[in-house]
Scaffold this motif. Structure first.
Motif, PDB file in Angstrom:
ATOM      1  N   LEU A 135      -0.099  -2.071  -7.563  1.00  7.08           N
ATOM      2  CA  LEU A 135      -1.475  -1.585  -7.401  1.00  7.08           C
ATOM      3  C   LEU A 135      -2.505  -2.704  -7.194  1.00  7.08           C
ATOM      4  O   LEU A 135      -3.349  -2.602  -6.281  1.00  7.08           O
ATOM      5  N   PRO A 136      -2.475  -3.796  -7.981  1.00  8.79           N
ATOM      6  CA  PRO A 136      -3.513  -4.841  -7.786  1.00  8.79           C
ATOM      7  C   PRO A 136      -3.544  -5.384  -6.365  1.00  8.79           C
ATOM      8  O   PRO A 136      -4.615  -5.555  -5.786  1.00  8.79           O
ATOM      9  N   LYS A 137      -2.387  -5.633  -5.806  1.00 12.48           N
ATOM     10  CA  LYS A 137      -2.356  -6.167  -4.447  1.00 12.48           C
ATOM     11  C   LYS A 137      -2.798  -5.112  -3.418  1.00 12.48           C
ATOM     12  O   LYS A 137      -3.461  -5.424  -2.429  1.00 12.48           O
ATOM     13  N   ALA A 138      -2.438  -3.853  -3.681  1.00 13.08           N
ATOM     14  CA  ALA A 138      -2.829  -2.771  -2.760  1.00 13.08           C
ATOM     15  C   ALA A 138      -4.339  -2.580  -2.710  1.00 13.08           C
ATOM     16  O   ALA A 138      -4.891  -2.173  -1.682  1.00 13.08           O
ATOM     17  N   MET A 163       6.407   0.699 -11.201  1.00  6.36           N
ATOM     18  CA  MET A 163       6.228   0.296  -9.794  1.00  6.36           C
ATOM     19  C   MET A 163       4.755   0.355  -9.394  1.00  6.36           C
ATOM     20  O   MET A 163       4.245  -0.546  -8.708  1.00  6.36           O
ATOM     21  N   ILE A 164       4.060   1.383  -9.833  1.00  6.82           N
ATOM     22  CA  ILE A 164       2.625   1.524  -9.497  1.00  6.82           C
ATOM     23  C   ILE A 164       1.837   0.373 -10.101  1.00  6.82           C
ATOM     24  O   ILE A 164       1.012  -0.264  -9.418  1.00  6.82           O
ATOM     25  N   LYS A 174      -9.446   2.104  -0.741  1.00  7.82           N
ATOM     26  CA  LYS A 174     -10.395   2.998  -1.423  1.00  7.82           C
ATOM     27  C   LYS A 174      -9.739   4.345  -1.735  1.00  7.82           C
ATOM     28  O   LYS A 174      -9.936   4.908  -2.821  1.00  7.82           O
ATOM     29  N   LYS A 175      -8.958   4.871  -0.802  1.00  3.90           N
ATOM     30  CA  LYS A 175      -8.271   6.142  -1.029  1.00  3.90           C
ATOM     31  C   LYS A 175      -7.274   6.021  -2.183  1.00  3.90           C
ATOM     32  O   LYS A 175      -7.143   6.925  -3.018  1.00  3.90           O
ATOM     33  N   ILE A 176      -6.544   4.887  -2.218  1.00  2.08           N
ATOM     34  CA  ILE A 176      -5.568   4.660  -3.296  1.00  2.08           C
ATOM     35  C   ILE A 176      -6.283   4.622  -4.647  1.00  2.08           C
ATOM     36  O   ILE A 176      -5.822   5.228  -5.635  1.00  2.08           O
ATOM     37  N   LYS A 177      -7.401   3.915  -4.685  1.00  2.90           N
ATOM     38  CA  LYS A 177      -8.148   3.790  -5.935  1.00  2.90           C
ATOM     39  C   LYS A 177      -8.647   5.156  -6.431  1.00  2.90           C
ATOM     40  O   LYS A 177      -8.565   5.478  -7.629  1.00  2.90           O
ATOM     41  N   ILE A 178      -9.162   5.954  -5.496  1.00  2.00           N
ATOM     42  CA  ILE A 178      -9.660   7.293  -5.866  1.00  2.00           C
ATOM     43  C   ILE A 178      -8.530   8.149  -6.436  1.00  2.00           C
ATOM     44  O   ILE A 178      -8.680   8.811  -7.472  1.00  2.00           O
ATOM     45  N   LEU A 179      -7.353   8.107  -5.768  1.00  2.68           N
ATOM     46  CA  LEU A 179      -6.218   8.911  -6.221  1.00  2.68           C
ATOM     47  C   LEU A 179      -5.736   8.437  -7.593  1.00  2.68           C
ATOM     48  O   LEU A 179      -5.437   9.246  -8.486  1.00  2.68           O
ATOM     49  N   TRP A 180      -5.649   7.152  -7.779  1.00  2.00           N
ATOM     50  CA  TRP A 180      -5.159   6.605  -9.044  1.00  2.00           C
ATOM     51  C   TRP A 180      -6.137   6.928 -10.196  1.00  2.00           C
ATOM     52  O   TRP A 180      -5.717   7.289 -11.292  1.00  2.00           O
ATOM     53  N   LYS A 211       0.819  -1.215   0.000  1.00  4.22           N
ATOM     54  CA  LYS A 211       0.000   0.000   0.000  1.00  4.22           C
ATOM     55  C   LYS A 211       0.851   1.263   0.000  1.00  4.22           C
ATOM     56  O   LYS A 211       0.333   2.375  -0.065  1.00  4.22           O
ATOM     57  N   PHE A 212       2.190   1.046   0.066  1.00  7.41           N
ATOM     58  CA  PHE A 212       3.101   2.180  -0.073  1.00  7.41           C
ATOM     59  C   PHE A 212       3.072   2.727  -1.506  1.00  7.41           C
ATOM     60  O   PHE A 212       3.658   3.758  -1.803  1.00  7.41           O
ATOM     61  N   VAL A 213       2.321   2.000  -2.347  1.00 11.49           N
ATOM     62  CA  VAL A 213       2.144   2.470  -3.726  1.00 11.49           C
ATOM     63  C   VAL A 213       1.481   3.860  -3.744  1.00 11.49           C
ATOM     64  O   VAL A 213       1.627   4.623  -4.713  1.00 11.49           O
ATOM     65  N   TYR A 214       0.772   4.153  -2.688  1.00 13.38           N
ATOM     66  CA  TYR A 214       0.126   5.477  -2.559  1.00 13.38           C
ATOM     67  C   TYR A 214       1.165   6.592  -2.691  1.00 13.38           C
ATOM     68  O   TYR A 214       0.924   7.613  -3.331  1.00 13.38           O
ATOM     69  N   VAL A 215       2.386   6.347  -2.128  1.00 14.14           N
ATOM     70  CA  VAL A 215       3.445   7.348  -2.194  1.00 14.14           C
ATOM     71  C   VAL A 215       3.937   7.510  -3.634  1.00 14.14           C
ATOM     72  O   VAL A 215       4.196   8.621  -4.106  1.00 14.14           O
ATOM     73  N   PHE A 216       4.016   6.397  -4.344  1.00 18.53           N
ATOM     74  CA  PHE A 216       4.469   6.472  -5.741  1.00 18.53           C
ATOM     75  C   PHE A 216       3.460   7.240  -6.599  1.00 18.53           C
ATOM     76  O   PHE A 216       3.842   7.975  -7.526  1.00 18.53           O
ATOM     77  N   ILE A 217       2.178   7.041  -6.322  1.00 20.17           N
ATOM     78  CA  ILE A 217       1.167   7.801  -7.065  1.00 20.17           C
ATOM     79  C   ILE A 217       1.328   9.293  -6.766  1.00 20.17           C
ATOM     80  O   ILE A 217       1.191  10.148  -7.660  1.00 20.17           O
ATOM     81  N   GLN A 218       1.629   9.641  -5.493  1.00 19.61           N
ATOM     82  CA  GLN A 218       1.878  11.042  -5.124  1.00 19.61           C
ATOM     83  C   GLN A 218       3.093  11.586  -5.871  1.00 19.61           C
ATOM     84  O   GLN A 218       3.093  12.733  -6.359  1.00 19.61           O
TER      85      GLN A 218
END
Length: 769
Positions: free
Chosen positions: A728-731, A723-724, A740-746, A691-698
């Motif tokens: 992402l699928p596992k996150a 990397m995203i 849900k927050k990750i999905k919205i941001l992506w 879920k650290f993928v959130y940082v990569f999206i940022q």
């Protein structure tokens, strides 16, 4: 006893109902003789001495309703040819005096309408007849019956009974005579046993007495002149001759309420003289004055004030008579005298809102009254009155009231809690009216009177924390109202506030110092727009040092607050010092911010928020030279890398890029360094937490922010996207809140890229997400 009363009333009402039934039946058969017999039996129930005044009134109203039927029958009999003198004579043959007189009044009211004999003759004859009833209760009600039946039969001006039936003088005389006799009977009800009970019973019947005054006020012929010369003197004579406090109080109140305000305006001196010199000592003169002042104040507000003020000197009349009461050794309680003074002040503020001399005179009178009292006389109620007295003028006269000499003399009679209440009301008045504070003298007086909110005095009493916070915030709001076109005076007024704040404790300075600091910020900006260069430089230096000193005081106890104030301090300097004349000073302030952040802020969550604020502020600065700024920005970036969590470190370092590329600095290399460091931190942690993928999206979004200003290598961006896509699928698999927050941001990021491609922005054509 109450049960007995209910039984007596029920028995009497049954008899009335039964006899009334037979009376109506006889009237339907035109058997007048029988009808009179049954009506006499019904009226005989009013001879009782068993009922309380309240229950007697209930019985009377039942009988009254039945007697209206008989009255209407008498009218019909007259229309059918019966001679009224014969009928008037016949009802006098009733066996008992009570039924006989009620019947006589009933026939008499009809007799008047025939105009065969003048109204005056019949009414005076009836008054003579009912003198026979001297029992207080029974006599009171038979006169009340007389008044209700004959109220429309009086020889009033313009009525059909005027002329041969009499004139307005006769109408007045009839009602006055009835009022006088009813008042005597009412007073005689007092008795000597169970005085409090008798007084309550008398008050139950006061409306019967007041009906006379109401009738007088409704007479068309009672002009102002007639009222002054004939009506009021006679009412006053009845009042003063009674020597009964209940009677005097009620009749004075009736007179005030019944007659027009214009009449009171022209007879005010007579009314006030009666109140202060001719009433019994136990009469509540205070309420009479208050009612009268209330009526006249309403009249003044609803009519032309010029006319009101020019016709009679109302203020002086009230003042002279109230002062007589204050100076005399009367039996009036201290609290009641204060009530009266509060009412008088309210009256004066309503009728003469801009006359400070009147207000000051009343303050003097109140001070004189308070100085004669012992300390024990100042009860809670008395203290509340003094608080009202001090607070009331603020709404209309604002801060000018504080310059009156007697104001502090009155306040000294209050304990801390009440002084605090006054201080709060003063601040509320200033804030609510948005009153500009622009006068040195008034500022000094204001600070003197709100001292209970500024320093801990000898008789200080602890108050709840929420109340303390509210009052200090109120003081803080007051400082922001300082304003003067002359900046030197403006500054002097602010310095008065600051000097007083410095006498307070740190618990107060937590609220007052920030307000003072922001007020100084405002002054500095005014100097920047209005002062000359030399003046600016000199004043800036002094004010900057003062602000730093105030913040230093707060730092030892409230480091987070001190840090935020320093950030705002930098922004203030930045507005006025684009030439970087105070570069070293600004650098010191910025360095202090980093020091506080590093050494005195412990909460990791607070650190994240504060660091964002620090970077945001630094990004706006143009008052610090390049070399100094590089050092500060580097230090801030280092602090980001030291945050507790890896994701916070990465995003913190990423945000540091804004300090190096903005309106004042265009350092693309340092921006690229921030991205590389952020990616490095993110790569170190994503293996342990998808879920650290959130940082990569940022990071990717931040790339897009700088896309058109800074040149980045395509490989770097593609590496982030790769990397995203891998993580992402596992996150998103858990479907929890973070997922849900990750999905919205992506989703938002994808839409951004699609929108830029549609706009044919070249840099985005190679981006595939």
């Amino acid at each position: 006893m109450e049960e007995d009363q209910e039984k007596y009333l029920e028995d009497a009402r049954k008899v009335v109902k039964e006899q009334a039934y037979f009376m109506r039946a006889s009237l339907e058969k035109a058997q007048l003789k029988d009808a009179l017999r049954y009506s006499s039996a019904m009226l005989s129930e009013l001879k009782t001495s068993l009922l309380s005044p309240r229950n007697y009134y209930i019985l009377f109203m039942q009988v009254f309703d039945e007697m209206r039927i008989l009255e209407n029958y008498f009218k019909e009999e007259y229309r059918r040819g019966r001679k009224m003198p014969d009928l008037y004579e016949s009802v006098q043959h009733a066996t008992y005096v009570i039924p006989r007189l009620y019947l006589l009044i009933t026939v008499g009211s009809v007799f008047i309408q025939t105009h065969e004999i003048g109204a005056k003759v019949i009414l005076l004859d009836l008054l003579e007849c009912i003198k026979a009833i001297q029992h207080p209760l029974r006599g009171l009600f038979i006169r009340y019956y007389f008044l209700k039946l004959c109220k429309d039969r009086l020889p009033d001006t313009g009525s059909e009974y005027e002329g041969t039936g009499g004139n307005i003088d006769d109408a007045i005389e009839i009602i006055i005579r009835n009022l006088s006799e009813m008042n005597k009977l009412w007073i005689r009800m007092q008795g000597s046993k169970d005085k409090s009970k008798r007084e309550r019973e008398r008050l139950d019947l006061k409306v019967t007495i007041g009906e006379n005054v109401t009738r007088l006020s409704n007479l068309e012929g009672v002009s102002l002149d007639t009222y002054k010369t004939k009506v009021l003197p006679k009412i006053i004579d009845i009042i003063t001759s009674s020597k009964d406090a209940i009677s005097q109080t009620y009749l004075m109140d009736c007179t005030i309420q019944a007659f027009p305000d214009e009449y009171h305006l022209q007879t005010l001196q007579e009314l006030l003289k009666v109140c202060t010199t001719q009433l019994e000592p136990t009469v509540d003169i205070k309420n009479i004055f208050i009612n009268l002042m209330g009526r006249l104040a309403d009249f003044a507000l609803n009519n032309d004030m010029g006319t009101f003020n020019s016709e009679v000197d109302i203020y002086s009349m009230f003042k002279q008579n109230i002062d007589k009461m204050l100076d005399s050794n009367s039996q009036i309680e201290f609290k009641n005298l204060l009530d009266l003074q509060v009412a008088f002040l309210n009256f004066t503020l309503r009728c003469y809102p801009n006359n400070s001399e009147y207000v000051n005179d009343i303050l003097k009178s109140c001070c004189r009254l308070c100085e004669r009292q012992n300390e024990t006389d100042f009860t809670e109620e008395c203290q509340k009155n003094i608080v009202k007295f001090l607070a009331m003028p603020l709404d209309t006269m604002s801060l000018s009231i504080l310059t009156m000499n007697e104001y502090p003399n009155l306040m000294k009679h209050l304990p801390f809690q009440k002084r605090r209440q006054v201080a709060i009301k003063i601040c509320q008045a200033v804030v609510n009216l948005n009153q500009v504070i622009d006068d040195l003298k008034i500022t000094g007086e204001l600070l003197k009177f709100i001292q209970p909110l500024l320093i801990t005095q000898n008789d200080y009493v602890e108050i709840p924390e929420n109340e303390f916070e509210e009052e200090q915030q109120l003081v803080a709001r007051t400082v922001h109202l300082v304003q003067n076109g002359d900046l030197a005076i403006h500054n002097t007024i602010l310095q008065q506030f600051i000097a007083k704040f410095q006498q307070g404790e740190i618990t107060r300075q937590k609220y007052t110092y920030p307000a003072a600091i922001f007020a100084l910020f405002k002054l500095i900006q005014l100097i920047a727009t209005q002062g000359g260069p030399q003046t600016q430089e000199t004043q800036y230096k002094v004010l900057f040092e003062q602000i730093r000193g105030l913040i230093d005081v707060l730092q030892g106890h409230f480091p987070e607050l001190a840090l935020k104030l320093n950030l705002n301090f930098l922004l203030c300097i930045n507005i006025v010092d684009q030439a970087q004349e105070f570069d070293e000073f600004s650098y010191d302030v910025a360095t202090q911010i980093i020091t506080i952040f590093q050494d005195e802020i412990g909460d990791s969550n607070v650190k994240v928020v504060l660091l964002n604020q620090i970077m945001s502020t630094f990004a706006k600065l143009n008052c610090i030279s390049g070399e100094n700024f590089d050092t500060l920005a580097g230090n801030a970036t280092q602090q980001a890398a030291k945050l507790l969590k890896k994701n916070e470190q990465a995003i913190g370092v990423l945000n540091a890029a804004h300090m190096f590329y903005n309106d004042h600095i265009k350092n693309a290399q340092r921006v690229q360094e921030c991205f590389k460091k952020a990616i490095k931190i993110a790569n170190q942690s994503i293996g342990n937490n998808p879920k650290f993928v959130y940082v990569f999206i940022q990071i990717l979004n931040k790339y897009f922010y700088f896309f058109e200003q800074v040149e980045f290598k395509d490989a770097e961006i593609q590496e982030v996207i790769k990397m995203i896509n891998e993580k992402l699928p596992k996150a998103l698999s858990d479907n929890d809140e973070q997922s849900k927050k990750i999905k919205i941001l992506w989703t938002a990021t994808q839409e951004l890229v699609r929108e830029r491609k549609r706009r044919s922005i070249q840099a985005y054509q190679q981006i595939n997400i």
